[in-house]
Scaffold this motif. Structure first.
Motif, PDB file in Angstrom:
ATOM      1  N   LYS A   1      -2.975  -9.286  -3.578  1.00 24.44           N
ATOM      2  CA  LYS A   1      -2.840  -8.375  -4.717  1.00 24.44           C
ATOM      3  C   LYS A   1      -1.392  -7.960  -4.928  1.00 24.44           C
ATOM      4  CE  LYS A   1      -4.161  -4.205  -4.050  1.00 24.44           C
ATOM      5  NZ  LYS A   1      -5.019  -3.023  -3.801  1.00 24.44           N
ATOM      6  N   TRP A   2      -0.710  -7.616  -3.824  1.00 27.19           N
ATOM      7  CA  TRP A   2       0.679  -7.200  -3.935  1.00 27.19           C
ATOM      8  C   TRP A   2       1.570  -8.375  -4.327  1.00 27.19           C
ATOM      9  CZ3 TRP A   2       1.826  -2.129  -3.864  1.00 27.19           C
ATOM     10  CH2 TRP A   2       0.896  -1.254  -3.307  1.00 27.19           C
ATOM     11  N   LEU A   3       1.262  -9.584  -3.825  1.00 29.93           N
ATOM     12  CA  LEU A   3       2.049 -10.758  -4.210  1.00 29.93           C
ATOM     13  C   LEU A   3       1.897 -11.024  -5.700  1.00 29.93           C
ATOM     14  CD1 LEU A   3       3.820 -13.189  -3.560  1.00 29.93           C
ATOM     15  CD2 LEU A   3       1.737 -14.463  -2.975  1.00 29.93           C
ATOM     16  N   ALA A   4       0.686 -10.887  -6.220  1.00 29.03           N
ATOM     17  CA  ALA A   4       0.483 -11.088  -7.655  1.00 29.03           C
ATOM     18  C   ALA A   4       1.305 -10.094  -8.467  1.00 29.03           C
ATOM     19  CB  ALA A   4      -1.003 -10.962  -7.988  1.00 29.03           C
ATOM     20  N   TYR A   5       1.377  -8.865  -7.976  1.00 23.07           N
ATOM     21  CA  TYR A   5       2.191  -7.865  -8.677  1.00 23.07           C
ATOM     22  C   TYR A   5       3.671  -8.247  -8.639  1.00 23.07           C
ATOM     23  CZ  TYR A   5       4.604  -3.539  -9.743  1.00 23.07           C
ATOM     24  OH  TYR A   5       5.450  -2.614 -10.297  1.00 23.07           O
ATOM     25  N   ILE A   6       4.145  -8.713  -7.486  1.00 23.40           N
ATOM     26  CA  ILE A   6       5.552  -9.110  -7.355  1.00 23.40           C
ATOM     27  C   ILE A   6       5.870 -10.236  -8.316  1.00 23.40           C
ATOM     28  CG2 ILE A   6       7.204 -10.222  -5.796  1.00 23.40           C
ATOM     29  CD1 ILE A   6       5.860  -8.633  -3.510  1.00 23.40           C
ATOM     30  N   LEU A   7       5.032 -11.281  -8.335  1.00 23.93           N
ATOM     31  CA  LEU A   7       5.260 -12.410  -9.240  1.00 23.93           C
ATOM     32  C   LEU A   7       5.151 -11.963 -10.695  1.00 23.93           C
ATOM     33  CD1 LEU A   7       3.334 -15.281  -7.414  1.00 23.93           C
ATOM     34  CD2 LEU A   7       5.793 -14.841  -7.437  1.00 23.93           C
ATOM     35  N   GLY A   8       4.254 -11.022 -10.963  1.00 23.62           N
ATOM     36  CA  GLY A   8       4.124 -10.509 -12.322  1.00 23.62           C
ATOM     37  C   GLY A   8       5.384  -9.801 -12.787  1.00 23.62           C
TER      38      GLY A   8
ATOM     39  N   ALA B   1      11.393  -5.243  -4.366  1.00 26.05           N
ATOM     40  CA  ALA B   1      12.121  -5.244  -3.094  1.00 26.05           C
ATOM     41  C   ALA B   1      11.441  -4.343  -2.070  1.00 26.05           C
ATOM     42  CB  ALA B   1      13.567  -4.795  -3.321  1.00 26.05           C
ATOM     43  N   LYS B   2      10.936  -3.202  -2.527  1.00 24.84           N
ATOM     44  CA  LYS B   2      10.284  -2.276  -1.607  1.00 24.84           C
ATOM     45  C   LYS B   2       8.993  -2.865  -1.052  1.00 24.84           C
ATOM     46  CE  LYS B   2       9.251   2.632  -1.223  1.00 24.84           C
ATOM     47  NZ  LYS B   2       9.300   3.932  -1.921  1.00 24.84           N
ATOM     48  N   LEU B   3       8.226  -3.518  -1.906  1.00 28.29           N
ATOM     49  CA  LEU B   3       6.978  -4.134  -1.450  1.00 28.29           C
ATOM     50  C   LEU B   3       7.261  -5.279  -0.487  1.00 28.29           C
ATOM     51  CD1 LEU B   3       4.938  -4.186  -4.786  1.00 28.29           C
ATOM     52  CD2 LEU B   3       4.762  -2.575  -2.896  1.00 28.29           C
ATOM     53  N   CYS B   4       8.279  -6.072  -0.783  1.00 28.03           N
ATOM     54  CA  CYS B   4       8.652  -7.165   0.124  1.00 28.03           C
ATOM     55  C   CYS B   4       9.027  -6.619   1.496  1.00 28.03           C
ATOM     56  CB  CYS B   4       9.804  -7.979  -0.466  1.00 28.03           C
ATOM     57  SG  CYS B   4       9.327  -9.087  -1.810  1.00 28.03           S
ATOM     58  N   GLU B   5       9.782  -5.533   1.502  1.00 23.87           N
ATOM     59  CA  GLU B   5      10.173  -4.925   2.777  1.00 23.87           C
ATOM     60  C   GLU B   5       8.948  -4.448   3.548  1.00 23.87           C
ATOM     61  OE1 GLU B   5      12.858  -1.183   4.462  1.00 23.87           O
ATOM     62  OE2 GLU B   5      12.605  -1.495   2.319  1.00 23.87           O
TER      63      GLU B   5
ATOM     64  N   ARG C   1       1.464   4.075  -5.092  1.00 18.15           N
ATOM     65  CA  ARG C   1       0.912   3.583  -3.836  1.00 18.15           C
ATOM     66  C   ARG C   1       1.960   3.047  -2.877  1.00 18.15           C
ATOM     67  NH1 ARG C   1      -4.409   0.065  -5.732  1.00 18.15           N
ATOM     68  NH2 ARG C   1      -5.774   1.847  -6.195  1.00 18.15           N
ATOM     69  N   SER C   2       3.172   2.837  -3.348  1.00 18.82           N
ATOM     70  CA  SER C   2       4.177   2.155  -2.528  1.00 18.82           C
ATOM     71  C   SER C   2       4.554   2.944  -1.284  1.00 18.82           C
ATOM     72  CB  SER C   2       5.436   1.875  -3.355  1.00 18.82           C
ATOM     73  OG  SER C   2       6.037   3.080  -3.796  1.00 18.82           O
ATOM     74  N   GLU C   3       4.435   4.294  -1.313  1.00 19.29           N
ATOM     75  CA  GLU C   3       4.797   5.104  -0.159  1.00 19.29           C
ATOM     76  C   GLU C   3       3.741   5.052   0.939  1.00 19.29           C
ATOM     77  OE1 GLU C   3       7.592   6.512   0.409  1.00 19.29           O
ATOM     78  OE2 GLU C   3       8.489   6.032  -1.519  1.00 19.29           O
ATOM     79  N   SER C   4       2.507   4.701   0.558  1.00 22.42           N
ATOM     80  CA  SER C   4       1.433   4.668   1.551  1.00 22.42           C
ATOM     81  C   SER C   4       0.657   3.368   1.466  1.00 22.42           C
ATOM     82  CB  SER C   4       0.490   5.858   1.338  1.00 22.42           C
ATOM     83  OG  SER C   4      -0.033   5.837   0.029  1.00 22.42           O
ATOM     84  N   MET C   5       1.361   2.268   1.189  1.00 18.67           N
ATOM     85  CA  MET C   5       0.682   0.992   0.970  1.00 18.67           C
ATOM     86  C   MET C   5       0.098   0.415   2.252  1.00 18.67           C
ATOM     87  SD  MET C   5       3.741  -1.788   0.527  1.00 18.67           S
ATOM     88  CE  MET C   5       2.599  -3.122   0.804  1.00 18.67           C
ATOM     89  N   GLU C   6       0.502   0.960   3.426  1.00 19.98           N
ATOM     90  CA  GLU C   6      -0.072   0.442   4.664  1.00 19.98           C
ATOM     91  C   GLU C   6      -1.582   0.662   4.719  1.00 19.98           C
ATOM     92  OE1 GLU C   6       1.200   4.647   5.192  1.00 19.98           O
ATOM     93  OE2 GLU C   6       2.193   2.808   4.539  1.00 19.98           O
ATOM     94  N   LYS C   7      -2.098   1.574   3.889  1.00 20.93           N
ATOM     95  CA  LYS C   7      -3.533   1.811   3.830  1.00 20.93           C
ATOM     96  C   LYS C   7      -4.221   0.894   2.819  1.00 20.93           C
ATOM     97  CE  LYS C   7      -2.781   6.717   4.839  1.00 20.93           C
ATOM     98  NZ  LYS C   7      -2.961   8.103   4.342  1.00 20.93           N
TER      99      LYS C   7
END
Length: 339
Positions: free
Chosen positions: A220-227, A300-304, A169-175
């Motif tokens: 949801k994405w923050l939880a994944y980052i912290l995980g 790093a990619k999700l943070c960006e 999902r990281s390539e199209s996470m804007e959706k």
């Protein structure tokens, strides 16, 4: 297009014209044409040749220079055929036709790959959702039976499956994200509960400070980052001391900075600048066979994508600290706030 290259390309024509002029001058001499008239004819023919060549050179030079400049300025040079106008000379028209055909073919190929990629990602997402059902059932069965021997391995399997989903999902996470106020304390509590079996097995003590603040992000994405950060802290614990994971937050005028600290084995100085690169495992990855080099890359990619800045400091054998700075506006992408 340089003049020297143009002249070199026309060299054969100039030789042929020179021979033709020599023959003409020979015929004029044989017919006893006065020298003044012969010279006048020669000058007229040379002037006509020069004028025609100067015109052709500048006409082609303007077209090819626009073509090269356009390709250099475009992010996708294969689209240059849509940006230029067909010139008024045959070679240029043929080149434009070839570029249009090439662009159409490239666009069709790209669209074909996009369709295949989309279908593959949809399959991966479906597979992940399907595989999570038996994993959750196995975890529930372990809890119900009072058998916790397999919970750690099931947790690791669940992490790996989640990595597959988030990478897809990281390539199209804007959706798939919504920026809103998210409580750091609540999000970290969810992560701690999810990893409680592994935290207890690794004998890690959790410490928190200042997490009673909200940040602008996707929960949801923050939880994944912290995980992912928690997973790394568990994976790279130090065997010879009390194990601590400290998560703290500080609020500033334009941002909130979250710091995730562990006193594990640390990162070698030679590897620190590359830990967010895709598939980079480094020295620690060679020690631990379970490292894939994808976790921190995805973080790093999700943070960006979310507009957060991320940084890491570490000292081998002592600690690792990852800092994430969240802007106080949903539309602010931080550049100067490093925490």
């Amino acid at each position: 297009m340089k003049l020297t290259r143009y002249l070199k390309d026309r060299l054969v024509n100039y030789v042929v014209v020179a021979l033709a002029l020599a023959l003409v001058m020979g015929f004029l001499w044989l017919f006893h044409v006065p020298p003044q008239a012969s010279i006048a004819c020669l000058v007229i023919m040379l002037a006509a040749l020069l004028a025609g060549d100067v015109h052709e050179y500048y006409r082609r030079r303007v077209f090819y220079q626009e073509l090269l400049d356009g390709m250099e300025s475009l992010d996708q040079p294969h689209l240059i055929s849509e940006m230029i106008e067909a010139p008024d000379f045959v070679e240029g028209e043929l080149l434009c036709d070839a570029l249009h055909l090439s662009t159409a073919s490239a666009n069709e190929l790209v669209n074909s790959y996009r369709r295949e990629d989309r279908a593959f990602r949809e399959y991966i997402e479906l597979w992940v959702h399907e595989i999570k059902v038996p994993l959750a059932s196995l975890e529930l069965m372990c809890h119900n039976d009072g058998n916790t021997r397999y919970l750690e391995q099931l947790g690791r399997l669940d992490d790996m499956v989640s990595n597959v989903l988030y990478y897809a999902r990281s390539e199209s996470m804007e959706k798939d994200y919504v920026i809103r106020e998210v409580s750091l304390a609540r999000t970290f509590s969810q992560v701690a509960v999810r990893y409680r079996e592994q935290i207890m097995a690794a004998d890690i003590r959790l410490e928190t400070e200042g997490l009673d603040v909200s940040v602008m992000t996707d929960g949801k994405w923050l939880a994944y980052i912290l995980g992912q950060l928690m997973s790394n802290a568990i994976k790279y614990v130090a065997p010879d001391r009390d194990r601590v994971v400290r998560v703290s937050a500080t609020e500033e005028s334009d941002c909130v900075t979250l710091r995730f600290y562990d006193n594990g084995i640390g990162i070698p100085a030679s590897d620190l600048s590359r830990i967010f690169e895709k598939s980079f495992t480094g020295e620690n990855g060679r020690i631990g066979a379970n490292s894939t080099g994808m976790g921190l890359y995805l973080v790093a990619k999700l943070c960006e994508r979310l507009g957060h800045t991320i940084d890491a400091t570490s000292r081998q054998g002592e600690f690792t600290e990852v800092s994430i700075a969240f802007g106080k506006s949903a539309f602010m992408k931080l550049e100067d706030c490093q925490g």
